[in-house]
Motif scaffolding. Structure first.
Motif, short mmCIF file in Angstrom:
data_model
loop_
_atom_site.label_atom_id
_atom_site.label_comp_id
_atom_site.label_asym_id
_atom_site.label_seq_id
_atom_site.Cartn_x
_atom_site.Cartn_y
_atom_site.Cartn_z
N PHE A 1 -1.70 7.25 1.01
CA PHE A 1 -1.16 8.49 1.53
C PHE A 1 0.34 8.34 1.68
O PHE A 1 0.87 7.23 1.80
CB PHE A 1 -1.80 8.84 2.88
N GLY A 2 1.05 9.46 1.67
CA GLY A 2 2.49 9.41 1.86
C GLY A 2 3.23 8.76 0.70
O GLY A 2 2.88 8.95 -0.46
N GLU A 3 4.25 7.99 1.03
CA GLU A 3 5.09 7.37 0.02
C GLU A 3 4.37 6.21 -0.66
O GLU A 3 3.24 5.87 -0.32
CB GLU A 3 6.39 6.87 0.67
N GLN A 4 5.06 5.58 -1.58
CA GLN A 4 4.49 4.50 -2.39
C GLN A 4 3.83 3.42 -1.54
O GLN A 4 4.37 2.98 -0.54
CB GLN A 4 5.61 3.86 -3.22
N GLN A 5 2.63 3.06 -1.93
CA GLN A 5 1.92 1.98 -1.26
C GLN A 5 1.34 1.06 -2.31
O GLN A 5 0.79 1.51 -3.31
CB GLN A 5 0.79 2.55 -0.39
N ARG A 6 1.46 -0.24 -2.08
CA ARG A 6 0.99 -1.21 -3.05
C ARG A 6 -0.52 -1.17 -3.20
O ARG A 6 -1.25 -1.00 -2.23
CB ARG A 6 1.43 -2.62 -2.63
N PHE A 7 -0.97 -1.34 -4.43
CA PHE A 7 -2.40 -1.33 -4.73
C PHE A 7 -3.12 -2.43 -3.95
O PHE A 7 -4.19 -2.19 -3.37
CB PHE A 7 -2.59 -1.52 -6.24
N THR A 8 -2.55 -3.63 -3.92
CA THR A 8 -3.22 -4.75 -3.25
C THR A 8 -3.33 -4.53 -1.75
O THR A 8 -4.24 -5.08 -1.11
CB THR A 8 -2.47 -6.07 -3.51
N GLU A 9 -2.45 -3.74 -1.17
CA GLU A 9 -2.52 -3.45 0.26
C GLU A 9 -3.68 -2.51 0.58
O GLU A 9 -4.17 -2.48 1.71
CB GLU A 9 -1.21 -2.82 0.74
N ARG A 10 -4.11 -1.74 -0.42
CA ARG A 10 -5.19 -0.78 -0.23
C ARG A 10 -6.54 -1.33 -0.68
O ARG A 10 -7.59 -0.81 -0.29
CB ARG A 10 -4.90 0.51 -1.01
N LEU A 11 -6.54 -2.39 -1.49
CA LEU A 11 -7.77 -2.93 -2.07
C LEU A 11 -8.65 -3.56 -0.99
O LEU A 11 -8.18 -4.32 -0.16
CB LEU A 11 -7.40 -3.98 -3.13
N VAL A 12 -9.95 -3.23 -1.04
CA VAL A 12 -10.91 -3.76 -0.07
C VAL A 12 -11.87 -4.75 -0.73
O VAL A 12 -12.00 -5.89 -0.30
CB VAL A 12 -11.70 -2.62 0.60
N LEU A 13 -12.55 -4.31 -1.77
CA LEU A 13 -13.48 -5.17 -2.51
C LEU A 13 -13.29 -4.90 -4.00
O LEU A 13 -13.07 -3.75 -4.39
CB LEU A 13 -14.93 -4.88 -2.14
N SER A 14 -13.42 -5.96 -4.82
CA SER A 14 -13.22 -5.76 -6.25
C SER A 14 -13.81 -6.91 -7.05
O SER A 14 -13.85 -8.05 -6.57
CB SER A 14 -11.72 -5.65 -6.55
N SER A 15 -14.27 -6.60 -8.26
CA SER A 15 -14.66 -7.64 -9.20
C SER A 15 -13.71 -7.68 -10.38
O SER A 15 -13.98 -8.30 -11.40
CB SER A 15 -16.10 -7.39 -9.70
N TRP A 16 -12.58 -6.97 -10.25
CA TRP A 16 -11.56 -7.02 -11.30
C TRP A 16 -11.03 -8.44 -11.43
O TRP A 16 -10.90 -9.15 -10.41
CB TRP A 16 -10.39 -6.11 -10.95
N PRO A 17 -10.66 -8.87 -12.63
CA PRO A 17 -10.00 -10.18 -12.78
C PRO A 17 -8.71 -10.20 -11.95
O PRO A 17 -8.01 -9.18 -11.84
CB PRO A 17 -9.69 -10.25 -14.28
N ALA A 18 -8.40 -11.35 -11.37
CA ALA A 18 -7.22 -11.48 -10.50
C ALA A 18 -5.94 -11.09 -11.23
O ALA A 18 -5.05 -10.45 -10.64
CB ALA A 18 -7.12 -12.92 -10.00
N GLU A 19 -5.86 -11.43 -12.50
CA GLU A 19 -4.65 -11.10 -13.27
C GLU A 19 -4.49 -9.59 -13.43
O GLU A 19 -3.38 -9.06 -13.35
CB GLU A 19 -4.72 -11.77 -14.65
N LEU A 20 -5.60 -8.90 -13.61
CA LEU A 20 -5.54 -7.44 -13.75
C LEU A 20 -5.11 -6.79 -12.44
O LEU A 20 -4.30 -5.87 -12.43
CB LEU A 20 -6.91 -6.91 -14.18
N VAL A 21 -5.65 -7.29 -11.32
CA VAL A 21 -5.24 -6.77 -10.01
C VAL A 21 -3.74 -6.96 -9.82
O VAL A 21 -3.02 -6.04 -9.40
CB VAL A 21 -6.01 -7.49 -8.87
N ARG A 22 -3.24 -8.14 -10.17
CA ARG A 22 -1.81 -8.43 -10.00
C ARG A 22 -0.95 -7.51 -10.88
O ARG A 22 0.04 -6.94 -10.41
CB ARG A 22 -1.55 -9.89 -10.37
N ASP A 23 -1.35 -7.36 -12.14
CA ASP A 23 -0.55 -6.55 -13.06
C ASP A 23 -0.58 -5.07 -12.69
O ASP A 23 0.44 -4.38 -12.79
CB ASP A 23 -1.05 -6.74 -14.50
N TYR A 24 -1.74 -4.59 -12.25
CA TYR A 24 -1.81 -3.17 -11.86
C TYR A 24 -1.02 -2.94 -10.58
O TYR A 24 -0.37 -1.90 -10.42
CB TYR A 24 -3.27 -2.76 -11.67
N ASP A 25 -1.03 -3.90 -9.68
CA ASP A 25 -0.23 -3.80 -8.46
C ASP A 25 1.26 -3.75 -8.80
O ASP A 25 2.01 -2.94 -8.24
CB ASP A 25 -0.52 -5.00 -7.56
N THR A 26 1.67 -4.59 -9.73
CA THR A 26 3.08 -4.64 -10.15
C THR A 26 3.54 -3.31 -10.75
O THR A 26 4.70 -2.91 -10.59
CB THR A 26 3.30 -5.78 -11.17
#
Length: 248
Positions: free
Chosen positions: A55-80
């Protein structure tokens, strides 16, 4: 029309799965993670992700992530890439109560002119080609995006209903772990939490005793009471459970 034999087998497996989802024995995020993996496979997807809706202004994906089976590298790259908060997915979920289904790279990219080629590359593979997504809310009104991604086609109306109900029940189970975490935090003393934090950082009981200015015996006593309150059989399990509950 679906094959009746296949439908009967899937319905039986679905009923067995739902009985596990509804079990009161499921109390930790780790157990919900296992059930989410089962759900993902049950419906022919390959990966899942649950995140708080930004909500509101830009917020990092990793700060919002709760549970995931995504590969760690994909999470990092999408967050970036910093596009989650302005993605097509989030915009569409905010304007509907119905499930969404579409091409993953299109849903998770930014809208309009802000769209980025790098996102298309991240989700170009068949393993996460399509996404089924719903927005679910806690009893306090906090919104979460729940996604299943995989190389399958769009579910029909009956399967969509099954899938939505399953995700809703899984999310309710996940919400119980949030409440358990709050309850456990209330039960654990400040000293018990300190000991768990230092142990999670790799410190021994003797080192923790020096840091906190207490005896090694007292440190061990804190670990025993913390383990009991967290329903754990030993120190390591208590640390792992406290971490999953985001207490430390």
């Amino acid at each position: 029309m679906r094959d009746p034999d296949k439908l009967a087998l899937r319905s039986e497996a679905y009923a067995d799965f739902l009985s596990g989802v509804n079990s009161p024995a499921v109390q930790t995020e780790y157990e919900v993670l296992h059930l989410m993996r089962q759900c993902t496979a049950q419906f022919g997807f390959s990966h899942f992700m649950i995140a708080r809706v930004p909500f509101g202004e830009q917020q990092r994906f990793t700060e919002r992530l709760v549970l995931s089976s995504w590969p760690a590298e994909l999470v990092r790259d999408y967050d970036t890439a910093t596009v989650f908060h302005i993605s097509v997915l989030i915009e569409r979920l905010r304007h509907t109560k119905l499930p969404l289904f579409g091409e993953t790279k299109a849903l998770l990219n930014a809208q309009g002119a802000a769209a980025r080629d790098s996102i298309d590359v991240l989700f170009a593979g068949q393993a996460m080609r399509s996404t089924f997504a719903v927005m679910l809310h806690t009893t306090h009104g906090e919104a979460f995006a729940v996604l299943l991604c995989g190389p399958r086609g769009e579910p029909d109306r009956a399967e969509t209903a099954d899938l939505y109900l399953t995700l809703l029940q899984l999310f309710e189970t996940l919400e119980r772990t949030f409440e358990a975490g709050v309850s456990a935090r209330d039960k654990l003393s400040a000293r018990e939490l300190e000991c768990l934090r230092w142990a999670a950082a790799g410190k021994s009981s003797d080192e923790i005793a020096i840091i906190l200015g207490i005896s090694g015996y007292t440190v061990s006593s804190y670990f025993k009471t913390a383990a009991r309150k967290l329903g754990s059989v030993n120190r390591m399990q208590a640390i792992a459970r406290a971490m999953r509950m985001k207490l430390i």
